[in-house]
Design a protein around this motif. Structure first.
Motif, PDB file in Angstrom:
ATOM      1  N   HIS A   1       0.865  -1.177   0.000  1.00 47.62           N
ATOM      2  CA  HIS A   1       0.000   0.000   0.000  1.00 47.62           C
ATOM      3  C   HIS A   1       0.900   1.226   0.000  1.00 47.62           C
ATOM      4  O   HIS A   1       1.348   1.684   1.050  1.00 47.62           O
TER       5      HIS A   1
ATOM      6  N   HIS B   1      -5.314  -8.651  -6.265  1.00 53.74           N
ATOM      7  CA  HIS B   1      -5.922  -7.419  -6.754  1.00 53.74           C
ATOM      8  C   HIS B   1      -4.848  -6.330  -6.804  1.00 53.74           C
ATOM      9  O   HIS B   1      -4.161  -6.081  -5.803  1.00 53.74           O
TER      10      HIS B   1
ATOM     11  N   ARG C   1      -4.104  -2.291  -7.782  1.00 56.31           N
ATOM     12  CA  ARG C   1      -4.695  -0.981  -8.033  1.00 56.31           C
ATOM     13  C   ARG C   1      -3.576   0.056  -8.098  1.00 56.31           C
ATOM     14  O   ARG C   1      -2.601  -0.026  -7.347  1.00 56.31           O
ATOM     15  N   THR C   2      -3.724   1.020  -9.003  1.00 52.22           N
ATOM     16  CA  THR C   2      -2.747   2.085  -9.137  1.00 52.22           C
ATOM     17  C   THR C   2      -3.460   3.418  -9.311  1.00 52.22           C
ATOM     18  O   THR C   2      -4.594   3.472  -9.788  1.00 52.22           O
ATOM     19  N   ARG C   3      -2.798   4.502  -8.932  1.00 51.23           N
ATOM     20  CA  ARG C   3      -3.357   5.842  -9.059  1.00 51.23           C
ATOM     21  C   ARG C   3      -2.738   6.608 -10.229  1.00 51.23           C
ATOM     22  O   ARG C   3      -3.014   7.782 -10.411  1.00 51.23           O
TER      23      ARG C   3
ATOM     24  N   GLU D   1      -0.520   3.002 -18.165  1.00 48.87           N
ATOM     25  CA  GLU D   1      -1.108   1.765 -17.665  1.00 48.87           C
ATOM     26  C   GLU D   1      -0.015   0.835 -17.166  1.00 48.87           C
ATOM     27  O   GLU D   1       0.968   0.573 -17.864  1.00 48.87           O
TER      28      GLU D   1
ATOM     29  N   GLY E   1      -7.624  -7.120 -16.774  1.00 46.99           N
ATOM     30  CA  GLY E   1      -7.860  -5.768 -16.317  1.00 46.99           C
ATOM     31  C   GLY E   1      -7.230  -4.783 -17.273  1.00 46.99           C
ATOM     32  O   GLY E   1      -6.934  -5.088 -18.421  1.00 46.99           O
TER      33      GLY E   1
ATOM     34  N   ARG F   1      -6.094   1.277 -14.364  1.00 47.68           N
ATOM     35  CA  ARG F   1      -5.672   1.358 -12.974  1.00 47.68           C
ATOM     36  C   ARG F   1      -6.065   0.133 -12.156  1.00 47.68           C
ATOM     37  O   ARG F   1      -5.955   0.157 -10.932  1.00 47.68           O
ATOM     38  N   SER F   2      -6.517  -0.952 -12.806  1.00 43.85           N
ATOM     39  CA  SER F   2      -7.044  -2.082 -12.048  1.00 43.85           C
ATOM     40  C   SER F   2      -6.747  -3.399 -12.746  1.00 43.85           C
ATOM     41  O   SER F   2      -7.023  -3.544 -13.949  1.00 43.85           O
ATOM     42  N   TYR F   3      -6.175  -4.360 -12.006  1.00 47.21           N
ATOM     43  CA  TYR F   3      -5.969  -5.721 -12.484  1.00 47.21           C
ATOM     44  C   TYR F   3      -6.403  -6.696 -11.394  1.00 47.21           C
ATOM     45  O   TYR F   3      -6.137  -6.465 -10.207  1.00 47.21           O
ATOM     46  N   ASP F   4      -7.047  -7.783 -11.811  1.00 47.47           N
ATOM     47  CA  ASP F   4      -7.445  -8.852 -10.902  1.00 47.47           C
ATOM     48  C   ASP F   4      -6.988 -10.176 -11.514  1.00 47.47           C
ATOM     49  O   ASP F   4      -7.396 -10.518 -12.630  1.00 47.47           O
TER      50      ASP F   4
END
Length: 209
Positions: A44, A67, A69-71, A76, A142, A145-148
């Protein structure tokens, strides 16, 4: 005699080959898994977060989700090494696979496996040592900003800690770990429901299931 009658009859199609035995390490098709809510944040930071999601436990193993997540809005971040630069509208691939996301598992008895190691279906007989730990990337995706991602682990672990290890050198993550309870995973496997015997894998070509 009709024109087409002068041609020989085509040979009958060959009988389909029998399906090979189902590898013991493959995730069952005919089982309902037991769910475990094992959520844990491994990373985090200001612009990146990586977390372990819930487990689905089967009679012969379990899978879990990662999971990401990036800001970062400008580029990408792809765990498999490809990057899309939205400012320049380009895609590039990192050449060193060691820089990509790597996932590993360590059982309490010392057995371990990693996502960048040879897989059982890379072997001629599609089999693995019964005592060997198998870790496979089974599904996921994904973008932006999101990969699962989901990973499959066989067999069920012994009692003690099951350590999940994540490394992503391209993002500055040298190593992050979390521990799961092996005894709890084995107990959950008792609650999985085998609906009927799994059939041999028709059309098996060595891909993870």
């Amino acid at each position: 005699m009709d024109f087409f009658d002068t041609f020989p009859e085509p040979a009958p199609p060959p009988e389909p080959a029998p399906a090979p035995p189902r590898p013991a390490w493959v995730r069952p098709d005919a089982a309902l898994p037991a769910a475990m809510a094992e959520n844990a944040i491994l990373v985090h930071e200001e612009r990146l977060a990586i977390a372990i999601g819930g487990l689905s436990v089967y009679p012969n193993g379990f899978d879990f989700s990662i999971h990401i997540r990036t800001r970062d809005d400008s580029e990408e971040i792809n765990p498999h090494g490809r990057r899309r630069d939205y400012v320049r509208n380009t895609v590039r691939a990192d050449t060193d696979p060691e820089q990509n996301l790597r996932v590993g598992v360590l059982f309490a008895d010392g057995r371990r496996a990693a996502s960048n190691q040879p897989r059982p279906h890379d072997t001629p007989d599609n089999e693995a040592d019964p005592d060997e730990v198998v870790l496979l990337s089974s599904r996921g995706g994904g973008g932006g900003r999101s990969y699962d991602l989901t990973y499959w682990i066989h067999p069920l672990p012994p009692d003690g800690a099951v350590t999940i290890v994540v490394s992503w050198l391209a993002q500055g993550v040298t190593e992050a770990r979390c521990e799961l309870d092996g005894a709890a995973i084995r107990a959950a496997a008792e609650k999985a429901v085998q609906l009927w015997p799994d059939e041999p894998l028709r059309g098996w070509v060595g891909e993870p299931r």
